[in-house]
Scaffold this motif. Structure first.
Motif, PDB file in Angstrom:
ATOM      1  N   PRO A   9       0.832  -1.207   0.000  1.00 44.45           N
ATOM      2  CA  PRO A   9       0.000   0.000   0.000  1.00 44.45           C
ATOM      3  C   PRO A   9       0.866   1.257   0.000  1.00 44.45           C
ATOM      4  N   GLY A  10       0.524   2.171  -0.874  1.00 41.63           N
ATOM      5  CA  GLY A  10       1.276   3.425  -0.951  1.00 41.63           C
ATOM      6  C   GLY A  10       2.452   3.383  -1.904  1.00 41.63           C
ATOM      7  N   SER A  11       2.803   2.177  -2.392  1.00 41.42           N
ATOM      8  CA  SER A  11       3.951   2.116  -3.305  1.00 41.42           C
ATOM      9  C   SER A  11       3.490   2.335  -4.741  1.00 41.42           C
ATOM     10  N   ARG A  12       4.452   2.636  -5.591  1.00 44.96           N
ATOM     11  CA  ARG A  12       4.159   2.941  -6.993  1.00 44.96           C
ATOM     12  C   ARG A  12       4.487   1.708  -7.841  1.00 44.96           C
ATOM     13  N   VAL A  13       3.527   1.235  -8.615  1.00 44.31           N
ATOM     14  CA  VAL A  13       3.742   0.052  -9.455  1.00 44.31           C
ATOM     15  C   VAL A  13       4.390   0.454 -10.774  1.00 44.31           C
ATOM     16  N   ASP A  14       5.397  -0.330 -11.167  1.00 46.89           N
ATOM     17  CA  ASP A  14       6.039  -0.128 -12.471  1.00 46.89           C
ATOM     18  C   ASP A  14       5.861  -1.432 -13.243  1.00 46.89           C
ATOM     19  N   LEU A  15       4.915  -1.462 -14.156  1.00 46.61           N
ATOM     20  CA  LEU A  15       4.598  -2.734 -14.815  1.00 46.61           C
ATOM     21  C   LEU A  15       5.693  -3.185 -15.761  1.00 46.61           C
ATOM     22  N   ALA A  16       6.346  -2.229 -16.430  1.00 47.08           N
ATOM     23  CA  ALA A  16       7.427  -2.622 -17.342  1.00 47.08           C
ATOM     24  C   ALA A  16       8.550  -3.308 -16.556  1.00 47.08           C
ATOM     25  N   GLY A  17       8.688  -2.930 -15.312  1.00 48.28           N
ATOM     26  CA  GLY A  17       9.732  -3.525 -14.477  1.00 48.28           C
ATOM     27  C   GLY A  17       9.257  -4.720 -13.659  1.00 48.28           C
ATOM     28  N   SER A  18       7.986  -5.105 -13.836  1.00 49.02           N
ATOM     29  CA  SER A  18       7.458  -6.263 -13.101  1.00 49.02           C
ATOM     30  C   SER A  18       7.450  -7.461 -14.032  1.00 49.02           C
ATOM     31  N   PRO A  19       7.976  -8.607 -13.578  1.00 50.45           N
ATOM     32  CA  PRO A  19       8.115  -9.745 -14.484  1.00 50.45           C
ATOM     33  C   PRO A  19       6.763 -10.325 -14.930  1.00 50.45           C
ATOM     34  N   THR A  20       6.711 -10.807 -16.167  1.00 51.96           N
ATOM     35  CA  THR A  20       5.528 -11.536 -16.630  1.00 51.96           C
ATOM     36  C   THR A  20       5.826 -13.040 -16.601  1.00 51.96           C
ATOM     37  N   ARG A  21       7.052 -13.369 -16.276  1.00 54.50           N
ATOM     38  CA  ARG A  21       7.515 -14.749 -16.131  1.00 54.50           C
ATOM     39  C   ARG A  21       8.182 -14.919 -14.794  1.00 54.50           C
ATOM     40  N   ALA A  22       7.996 -16.089 -14.228  1.00 55.06           N
ATOM     41  CA  ALA A  22       8.565 -16.320 -12.910  1.00 55.06           C
ATOM     42  C   ALA A  22      10.022 -16.698 -13.017  1.00 55.06           C
ATOM     43  N   ASN A  23      10.806 -16.192 -12.116  1.00 50.13           N
ATOM     44  CA  ASN A  23      12.174 -16.712 -12.054  1.00 50.13           C
ATOM     45  C   ASN A  23      12.605 -16.824 -10.611  1.00 50.13           C
ATOM     46  N   ASP A  24      11.628 -16.659  -9.705  1.00 53.58           N
ATOM     47  CA  ASP A  24      12.034 -16.620  -8.302  1.00 53.58           C
ATOM     48  C   ASP A  24      11.804 -17.909  -7.525  1.00 53.58           C
ATOM     49  N   PHE A  25      10.862 -18.760  -7.951  1.00 54.09           N
ATOM     50  CA  PHE A  25      10.785 -20.035  -7.233  1.00 54.09           C
ATOM     51  C   PHE A  25      10.477 -21.196  -8.150  1.00 54.09           C
ATOM     52  N   HIS A  26      10.416 -22.378  -7.605  1.00 54.82           N
ATOM     53  CA  HIS A  26      10.753 -23.590  -8.328  1.00 54.82           C
ATOM     54  C   HIS A  26      10.299 -23.713  -9.787  1.00 54.82           C
ATOM     55  N   ASP A  27      11.239 -24.111 -10.598  1.00 49.50           N
ATOM     56  CA  ASP A  27      10.990 -24.286 -12.018  1.00 49.50           C
ATOM     57  C   ASP A  27      10.651 -25.735 -12.318  1.00 49.50           C
ATOM     58  N   ASP A  28      10.513 -26.510 -11.244  1.00 51.15           N
ATOM     59  CA  ASP A  28      10.161 -27.914 -11.421  1.00 51.15           C
ATOM     60  C   ASP A  28       8.643 -27.995 -11.631  1.00 51.15           C
ATOM     61  N   ARG A  29       8.274 -28.129 -12.891  1.00 51.84           N
ATOM     62  CA  ARG A  29       6.867 -28.111 -13.287  1.00 51.84           C
ATOM     63  C   ARG A  29       6.018 -29.121 -12.525  1.00 51.84           C
ATOM     64  N   GLU A  30       6.568 -30.333 -12.390  1.00 53.71           N
ATOM     65  CA  GLU A  30       5.783 -31.392 -11.752  1.00 53.71           C
ATOM     66  C   GLU A  30       5.511 -31.109 -10.293  1.00 53.71           C
ATOM     67  N   ALA A  31       6.546 -30.627  -9.616  1.00 47.46           N
ATOM     68  CA  ALA A  31       6.382 -30.294  -8.194  1.00 47.46           C
ATOM     69  C   ALA A  31       5.356 -29.168  -8.053  1.00 47.46           C
ATOM     70  N   ALA A  32       5.428 -28.214  -8.978  1.00 50.93           N
ATOM     71  CA  ALA A  32       4.492 -27.086  -8.938  1.00 50.93           C
ATOM     72  C   ALA A  32       3.065 -27.577  -9.127  1.00 50.93           C
ATOM     73  N   GLU A  33       2.893 -28.492 -10.069  1.00 50.45           N
ATOM     74  CA  GLU A  33       1.536 -28.975 -10.325  1.00 50.45           C
ATOM     75  C   GLU A  33       0.991 -29.816  -9.181  1.00 50.45           C
ATOM     76  N   ARG A  34       1.907 -30.555  -8.551  1.00 51.07           N
ATOM     77  CA  ARG A  34       1.491 -31.331  -7.383  1.00 51.07           C
ATOM     78  C   ARG A  34       1.047 -30.394  -6.263  1.00 51.07           C
ATOM     79  N   GLU A  35       1.851 -29.374  -6.031  1.00 52.12           N
ATOM     80  CA  GLU A  35       1.495 -28.410  -4.975  1.00 52.12           C
ATOM     81  C   GLU A  35       0.169 -27.734  -5.317  1.00 52.12           C
ATOM     82  N   PHE A  36      -0.016 -27.425  -6.590  1.00 48.90           N
ATOM     83  CA  PHE A  36      -1.258 -26.769  -7.007  1.00 48.90           C
ATOM     84  C   PHE A  36      -2.477 -27.642  -6.725  1.00 48.90           C
TER      85      PHE A  36
END
Ligand code: AMP
Ligand code: MG
Length: 267
Positions: A9-36
């Protein structure tokens, strides 16, 4: 880290600087789908308890550019939840009756009642997005709406509604691919409209309008999340994590049963 997608709250969003792809947590598709899938089961249980408790409500707002994945998010995340406990409302171009009222009239009517999860596929935010970009009303009409929206969401929250808002952030390239797919596949033609291309031309105006809406209307009681949404699995998982995490914290309880049920016999 989920919190990196939260608009403080109160911060300024910069969409060009916000990722549209994840790179911060697991890239293991299967584990992600299991968790989902596990989170989806838990969501069904939490919703069941919300319905039984029948005291509070949850509102999920979804906004995105065309082909951003609002429909498929709803289909995937809420699959498995008792249909009786969820109500999805899709907001289209307002009818003449809706236009004869204030912009929040149709929204308020669709707000979830106790025990329910309400899902908004588009929302009152269109009134500071398409309405602003297409100059449907003059600036002196749309400009005060940010405060009106904050007040309205505050009212919902004060009346027992947990409000969560997700902007599904896709890149312009990803939108192109999804549009092309809609054109290439006859069973998807119905999803395509030429008007979508006009909005694509106005991409930068939309991003500016979104940045204002996300920045001005992310509040403690009704936060915005900017979800990297080029990859559907990441989008679904992240939304499920936020939603389930939030509902867990609500500590929803089944109502206390009538006294003496253990002595009841049925003949
Ligand atoms: P869709 O979600 O693809 O079915 O399209 C619904 C259309 O309704 C989109 O083009 C939205 O921009 C438009 N829409 C939704 N709410 C409003 C509004 N308040 N004013 C004008 N257009 C709207
Ligand atoms: Mg559309």
């Amino acid at each position: 880290m989920l919190e990196t997608h939260l608009v403080a709250p109160g911060s300024r969003v910069d969409l060009a600087g916000s990722p549209t792809r994840a790179n911060d947590f697991h890239d293991d598709r299967e584990a992600a789908e299991r968790e989902f899938r596990d989170l989806r089961d838990e969501l069904a249980d939490l919703q069941h308890a919300l319905y039984a408790e029948s005291k509070r409500k949850v509102l999920v707002v979804l906004q995105a550019m065309d082909a951003g994945g609002k429909d498929s998010t709803i289909r995937k995340v809420f699959k498995g939840v008792n249909p009786q406990g969820v109500r999805v409302t899709s907001f289209k171009v307002p009818s003449s009756e809706e236009l004869a009222h204030d912009f929040l009239w149709r929204i308020h009517k669709a707000a979830p009642r106790t025990g329910m999860i309400g899902v908004f596929n588009r929302s009152h935010y269109e009134d500071v997005l398409v309405v602003r970009v297409d100059r449907i009303v003059p600036e002196e009409v749309w400009r005060p709406r940010y405060d009106m929206i904050n007040d309205f969401e505050q009212l919902l929250a004060a009346n027992g509604t947990t409000v969560l808002k997700f902007f599904l952030h896709i890149s312009r390239d990803e939108q192109k691919e999804r549009f092309q797919d809609r054109l290439d596949r006859p069973e998807k033609h119905w999803k395509f409209s030429r008007g979508d291309l006009d909005k694509r031309q106005q991409w930068h105006d939309y991003m500016a309008a979104y940045e204002d809406a996300l920045s001005r209307c992310s509040t403690a009681v009704a936060p915005w999340w900017v979800i990297p949404a080029d990859q559907k699995w990441y989008r679904n998982l992240t939304i499920a994590r936020v939603l389930v995490g939030t509902m867990r914290k609500m500590e929803i309880r089944f109502p206390t049963p009538e006294d003496g049920l253990e002595d009841v016999t049925i003949d």
